[in-house]
Structure formats: C-alpha cells, structure tokens
Design a protein around this motif. Structure first.
Motif, PDB file in Angstrom:
ATOM      1  N   ARG A 376       0.836  -1.214   0.000  1.00 53.51           N
ATOM      2  CA  ARG A 376       0.000   0.000   0.000  1.00 53.51           C
ATOM      3  C   ARG A 376       0.866   1.258   0.000  1.00 53.51           C
ATOM      4  N   GLU A 377       1.945   1.251   0.769  1.00 55.77           N
ATOM      5  CA  GLU A 377       2.825   2.411   0.782  1.00 55.77           C
ATOM      6  C   GLU A 377       3.503   2.603  -0.571  1.00 55.77           C
ATOM      7  N   ARG A 378       3.903   1.501  -1.206  1.00 57.54           N
ATOM      8  CA  ARG A 378       4.554   1.594  -2.511  1.00 57.54           C
ATOM      9  C   ARG A 378       3.590   2.145  -3.558  1.00 57.54           C
ATOM     10  N   LEU A 379       2.335   1.677  -3.531  1.00 55.50           N
ATOM     11  CA  LEU A 379       1.349   2.158  -4.502  1.00 55.50           C
ATOM     12  C   LEU A 379       0.891   3.580  -4.178  1.00 55.50           C
ATOM     13  N   ALA A 380       0.824   3.919  -2.907  1.00 60.84           N
ATOM     14  CA  ALA A 380       0.406   5.271  -2.530  1.00 60.84           C
ATOM     15  C   ALA A 380       1.381   6.311  -3.061  1.00 60.84           C
ATOM     16  N   ALA A 381       2.667   5.954  -3.157  1.00 62.14           N
ATOM     17  CA  ALA A 381       3.651   6.891  -3.693  1.00 62.14           C
ATOM     18  C   ALA A 381       3.388   7.201  -5.161  1.00 62.14           C
ATOM     19  N   LEU A 382       2.629   6.336  -5.842  1.00 60.88           N
ATOM     20  CA  LEU A 382       2.279   6.537  -7.254  1.00 60.88           C
ATOM     21  C   LEU A 382       0.817   6.929  -7.411  1.00 60.88           C
ATOM     22  N   ASP A 383       0.175   7.342  -6.314  1.00 61.29           N
ATOM     23  CA  ASP A 383      -1.256   7.669  -6.319  1.00 61.29           C
ATOM     24  C   ASP A 383      -2.105   6.456  -6.652  1.00 61.29           C
ATOM     25  N   GLY A 384      -1.651   5.275  -6.251  1.00 59.51           N
ATOM     26  CA  GLY A 384      -2.397   4.047  -6.483  1.00 59.51           C
ATOM     27  C   GLY A 384      -3.048   3.548  -5.209  1.00 59.51           C
ATOM     28  N   THR A 385      -3.854   2.491  -5.342  1.00 63.40           N
ATOM     29  CA  THR A 385      -4.570   1.915  -4.196  1.00 63.40           C
ATOM     30  C   THR A 385      -4.419   0.397  -4.221  1.00 63.40           C
ATOM     31  N   LEU A 386      -4.592  -0.197  -3.050  1.00 61.41           N
ATOM     32  CA  LEU A 386      -4.546  -1.652  -2.901  1.00 61.41           C
ATOM     33  C   LEU A 386      -5.629  -2.072  -1.928  1.00 61.41           C
ATOM     34  N   THR A 387      -6.432  -3.042  -2.326  1.00 63.58           N
ATOM     35  CA  THR A 387      -7.468  -3.586  -1.448  1.00 63.58           C
ATOM     36  C   THR A 387      -7.347  -5.100  -1.420  1.00 63.58           C
ATOM     37  N   ALA A 388      -7.660  -5.678  -0.259  1.00 66.27           N
ATOM     38  CA  ALA A 388      -7.648  -7.133  -0.080  1.00 66.27           C
ATOM     39  C   ALA A 388      -8.896  -7.526   0.686  1.00 66.27           C
ATOM     40  N   GLU A 389      -9.614  -8.514   0.177  1.00 65.00           N
ATOM     41  CA  GLU A 389     -10.862  -8.913   0.812  1.00 65.00           C
ATOM     42  C   GLU A 389     -11.064 -10.416   0.684  1.00 65.00           C
ATOM     43  N   LEU A 399      -7.223  -9.872  -4.270  1.00 65.68           N
ATOM     44  CA  LEU A 399      -6.253  -8.791  -4.101  1.00 65.68           C
ATOM     45  C   LEU A 399      -6.352  -7.891  -5.322  1.00 65.68           C
ATOM     46  N   ARG A 400      -6.658  -6.596  -5.116  1.00 66.07           N
ATOM     47  CA  ARG A 400      -6.882  -5.672  -6.216  1.00 66.07           C
ATOM     48  C   ARG A 400      -5.974  -4.452  -6.065  1.00 66.07           C
ATOM     49  N   ALA A 401      -5.197  -4.189  -7.116  1.00 60.72           N
ATOM     50  CA  ALA A 401      -4.291  -3.029  -7.129  1.00 60.72           C
ATOM     51  C   ALA A 401      -4.627  -2.156  -8.331  1.00 60.72           C
ATOM     52  N   GLU A 402      -4.655  -0.860  -8.116  1.00 67.49           N
ATOM     53  CA  GLU A 402      -4.936   0.095  -9.188  1.00 67.49           C
ATOM     54  C   GLU A 402      -3.904   1.218  -9.117  1.00 67.49           C
ATOM     55  N   VAL A 403      -3.276   1.506 -10.262  1.00 61.67           N
ATOM     56  CA  VAL A 403      -2.219   2.505 -10.306  1.00 61.67           C
ATOM     57  C   VAL A 403      -2.316   3.271 -11.615  1.00 61.67           C
ATOM     58  N   PRO A 404      -2.045   4.575 -11.623  1.00 63.03           N
ATOM     59  CA  PRO A 404      -2.066   5.340 -12.876  1.00 63.03           C
ATOM     60  C   PRO A 404      -0.993   4.845 -13.837  1.00 63.03           C
ATOM     61  N   MET A 405      -1.340   4.787 -15.133  1.00 63.45           N
ATOM     62  CA  MET A 405      -0.393   4.304 -16.136  1.00 63.45           C
ATOM     63  C   MET A 405       0.527   5.391 -16.645  1.00 63.45           C
ATOM     64  N   SER A 406       0.124   6.648 -16.579  1.00 60.92           N
ATOM     65  CA  SER A 406       0.832   7.722 -17.277  1.00 60.92           C
ATOM     66  C   SER A 406       1.821   8.458 -16.407  1.00 60.92           C
ATOM     67  N   ARG A 407       2.044   8.033 -15.177  1.00 60.43           N
ATOM     68  CA  ARG A 407       2.959   8.767 -14.321  1.00 60.43           C
ATOM     69  C   ARG A 407       4.387   8.403 -14.702  1.00 60.43           C
ATOM     70  N   GLY A 408       5.179   9.382 -15.017  1.00 62.28           N
ATOM     71  CA  GLY A 408       6.558   9.134 -15.408  1.00 62.28           C
ATOM     72  C   GLY A 408       6.647   8.842 -16.886  1.00 62.28           C
ATOM     73  N   ASP A 409       7.832   8.435 -17.356  1.00 59.62           N
ATOM     74  CA  ASP A 409       8.052   8.115 -18.761  1.00 59.62           C
ATOM     75  C   ASP A 409       7.447   6.774 -19.082  1.00 59.62           C
ATOM     76  N   ARG A 410       6.807   6.698 -20.255  1.00 57.21           N
ATOM     77  CA  ARG A 410       6.220   5.439 -20.698  1.00 57.21           C
ATOM     78  C   ARG A 410       7.314   4.539 -21.246  1.00 57.21           C
ATOM     79  N   THR A 411       7.159   3.278 -20.983  1.00 56.80           N
ATOM     80  CA  THR A 411       8.086   2.290 -21.516  1.00 56.80           C
ATOM     81  C   THR A 411       7.290   1.109 -22.025  1.00 56.80           C
ATOM     82  N   GLU A 412       7.948   0.258 -22.748  1.00 60.83           N
ATOM     83  CA  GLU A 412       7.278  -0.958 -23.209  1.00 60.83           C
ATOM     84  C   GLU A 412       7.072  -1.895 -22.021  1.00 60.83           C
TER      85      GLU A 412
END
Length: 449
Positions: A376-389, A399-412
């Motif tokens: 959660r701390e790692r994803l929070a640094a990228l404005d992401g979220t993590l939930t576990a239920e 286990l569900r993780a959501e993180v923005p794709m466009s933060r930083g330089d895009r790579t393959e």
C-alpha cells in the motif's frame, strides 16, 4: 458441541496439505485392526456351538481379540514413528501381541478338537480378526522379505496346529489362504502408507532446500555484479588518492586535478551501484507474471493469467510486479489453493487494474503481517490503491491493485531500467540480498493481513 466441532474444523483447515495427509493416513492405519476385528469375530460367534463351555471359550477369544486390537493400535502408532526415524521400535508391544495371538490360537484349537468351532471358516475368521494387528506392527520393524517369510511361516504353523487338533485338509487349506491373505495385506498396507508419508516429507525438505539454494545463488550473483562494478573504480580511486597524497607533499599544483578526478570517480561509482541495485530490485511485471505462473503451477495450483497490452510507466510496472510477487507468496504460504486467476486490465481515468483471486481459504490468522502494508505504501507513492478482501460466499481471496499508467516516462511492458539510469534507494527498501527476483520464485516473508 457445535462450537467444539467448529474449532476442530478450523484447526484442521489451518494445517498444511502435508500435515492433513499425514494425520489422515495415521488415523486410517489405526482403524485397520478394528476393521479386521469387526470383519472376523461375528462370523466366528455364529459358528460356535451354543452351549455354556463353548460360549465361555468364545467370549475368551473375543476378549483376547480386543486386547490384540488395543496392542495393535499402540504398536502401529509407535511403529510409524520408528519407521520415520522419530522413535524406538515397539518390541515389547510386539511380544505382547505375539503372546496374545498364540493364546487365541490355542483356545481356538481346543474348540476345534472338541467339535465346538462349527464350520472351518469360523475358526479361521477368529484368527483373521487379530492377525492384522500383529503383522502390521511387525512389517514396520523389519525388511519386506523377512516380513513375508515370517508371516507365511506363521500361517503354516497355525495350520499345523489346527491339523493336530483334527481339522480336515480342505478346511486347513482354506484357513491357510484366509490367514495368509489377511496377514500379507496387514503387513504391506501400513508399510506402504508410511512410505508415502516419508516420501512427502522428503519432497517438502527438498523444496525448502531448493528455495534456500535459490536465495544463495542470487546473493552470489549480486556479489559478482558489485565486484564487477566497483572493483576497477575502487582500484583507480586508491591509486589516484596515493598520487594526490604524494603531489600534496611536494606542493604540486596538479593535486587539485587529481582530487577532482577522484571525486568524479566516486560519484560515478555511486551512480553505477545505484543502477545495479535498481536493476536488482526492479520487479518487472511480465517477468513476475511468468514467474508466478511457473511457481504456482509447480505447486499444483492452476494459474490463469489474462494480461492486456498496456503502455505503462516503468514505476507502475514495477509496483504491479511487486503486487504479483507478494500475491503469489501469499497463495503459497497462506492458502490451500487449487486455482488462481490474475487479470490485468485498463481501468477508468487512465489506470491499470491488477486483480488476483484464489480459492482454498483458511480461517483468518490472528497475526497480522507487513506485506500488504508495504505494498500500500509503494502504490500510494504513485497515487495508487490496494485492497484485499475475503469473499466467504464464493470462498475466494481477492487482491486488487490500481495505479495510474501515465505517471513518469512510458516504456514498453516488461522493460527494466536502461544502462546508467539511477534511483535513490531509501531506507524503506529491503536488503537487496534478501530478495529473489524473476522466475526464481516469489520472495519476502510477509504475511497476508
């Protein structure tokens, strides 16, 4: 009573598969003597002459059979431990069982001699009821060939005793076959079952050894990488420092130039070390997905991956790679899963969504871990979220993780850091030598919350 039953069920579910198999196998072995007893003794009683003295002797046979079963159960319990190298051989219990069986044979021989045993099948079944308690314990103490020889010899000896008591030869042949068949099954069934337990224990130990070897191999690789990166630079820094010292003593003006080169080499070394650590700790998403599928399938879990082609930033890929690694570790350590599904899709507002689901839920453990907290701390640094239920209805853990794709330089997808790229490694990162990355398997010792 219901609460007691539920507690027993939870305790059973908390056991590993190896422990469940071992416990169930032991209980099945301890039931074998009673199955033989209930199979043979009723038929013996049906054949006995319904008079006072014959019935008294038949009740004595019944009591001896019960004693035989009790001795057999205790002997099997200790015999299993002896076979697995965790205890001494139950020789006294075996001697008591042989004595009880001999007395039972003598009483049945008296019934045969007096003509009170009825049909020959009744006499054979009286001894059949207790023979597994004897051969099962003996089979766990001696090699198979010796066990077979002694069992066959004992059946022949019993047949000879019955022949002296007056049993006809067709009945003797049937008695020999019944006792031989029951004795050999009682001899090999416990031995084969305990052999299975021993093989599973050995495989479990081999799995642990393989994990430790993988960690050791990765540590050696990391050491070699650091040596290759730092060896030359440190040698040059040492030489230039000595040169600068000599020049400073002589008062030469070039000492400043030498010290600037030393400073430049030190900064270059720092950058290269950070690049090595960055590449070492980088959790590539595609690599982690392949590694999770390989490890889970090797553990008998049907792992299905649905991955969309998303152009994510390197930081987002690394964060989701850590989620896959931690999720695979939790499936192996905290569930008895038979299937696991990993789905990577595009979410709303330009985000990447990773969902891991597995069955085989265990009761929630009271001890909480730090694995999901770190994610959660790692994803929070990228404005992401993590939930576990825990979905008790569907019996799955999600286990569900959501993180923005466009933060930083895009790579393959799956691309790691390029040559010379560096990153500041903060104190919150784990020691690099304690992490095994890539397809070698999931690392970390975190527990599921």
């Amino acid at each position: 009573m219901i609460r007691w039953g539920r507690q027993k069920q939870r305790n059973w579910q908390r056991r590993s598969k190896l422990e469940q198999v071992e416990v169930s196998t032991r209980w099945m072995l301890l039931l074998v003597p009673w199955v033989y007893f209930l199979s043979g003794m009723p038929q013996f009683f049906v054949e006995v002459t319904p008079e006072r003295l014959p019935l008294t002797l038949s009740y004595l046979v019944l009591v001896l059979g019960l004693v035989q079963c009790v001795l057999g159960v205790r002997g099997l319990r200790r015999g299993v431990d002896h076979y697995l190298g965790a205890g001494e051989a139950p020789r006294r219990l075996l001697a008591a069982g042989v004595t009880t069986f001999a007395v039972t044979t003598a009483v049945v021989a008296v019934l045969i001699a007096r003509g009170w045993a009825g049909d020959a099948a009744g006499a054979a079944m009286a001894l059949f009821a207790g023979i597994a308690s004897l051969t099962g314990v003996y089979g766990l103490m001696v090699p198979p060939r010796r066990g077979v020889a002694v069992t066959v010899g004992g059946c022949v000896l019993v047949s000879c005793v019955f022949a002296v008591a007056g049993m006809a030869w067709p009945a003797l042949l049937g008695t020999l076959l019944v006792l031989g068949f029951g004795g050999l099954i009682g001899l090999f069934s416990p031995r084969c079952s305990v052999w299975y337990i021993d093989v599973m224990r050995e495989l479990d130990r081999a799995k642990e050894t393989q994990s430790r070897l993988a960690v050791a191999e990765e540590r050696l690789r990391f050491s070699r990488d650091l040596h290759d990166v730092m060896g030359r630079n440190l040698s040059v820094i040492a030489l230039k420092s000595e040169l600068a010292t000599q020049l400073a003593r002589r008062g030469a003006e070039s000492v400043v130039e030498q010290l600037e080169e030393v400073q430049q080499l030190a900064r270059q070394s720092q950058t290269e070390v950070r690049a090595v650590v960055r590449g070492y700790r980088e959790a590539g998403l595609e690599t982690e997905l392949a590694g999770a599928r390989s490890v889970l399938r090797a553990a008998g879990v049907d792992c299905r991956i649905e991955s969309a082609e998303l152009g994510m930033a390197r930081e987002a890929q690394s964060a989701l790679g850590w989620v896959v690694r931690e999720g695979a570790t939790n499936v192996l350590r905290h569930a008895e899963a038979s299937r696991c599904a990993i789905r990577l899709t595009a979410g709303a507002a330009g985000t990447a969504v990773l969902v891991m689901e597995n069955d085989g839920l265990r009761p929630e453990l009271p001890r909480a871990g730090s694995g999901l907290t770190g994610l959660r701390e790692r994803l929070a640094a990228l404005d992401g979220t993590l939930t576990a239920e825990r979905d008790e209805t569907a019996q799955v853990y999600r286990l569900r993780a959501e993180v923005p794709m466009s933060r930083g330089d895009r790579t393959e997808p799956g691309r790691g850091p390029g040559p010379g790229e560096s990153v500041d490694v903060g104190p919150e990162e784990p020691d690099a030598v304690d992490v095994v990355v890539g397809a070698a398997g999931p690392a970390g010792g975190e527990s599921r919350e």
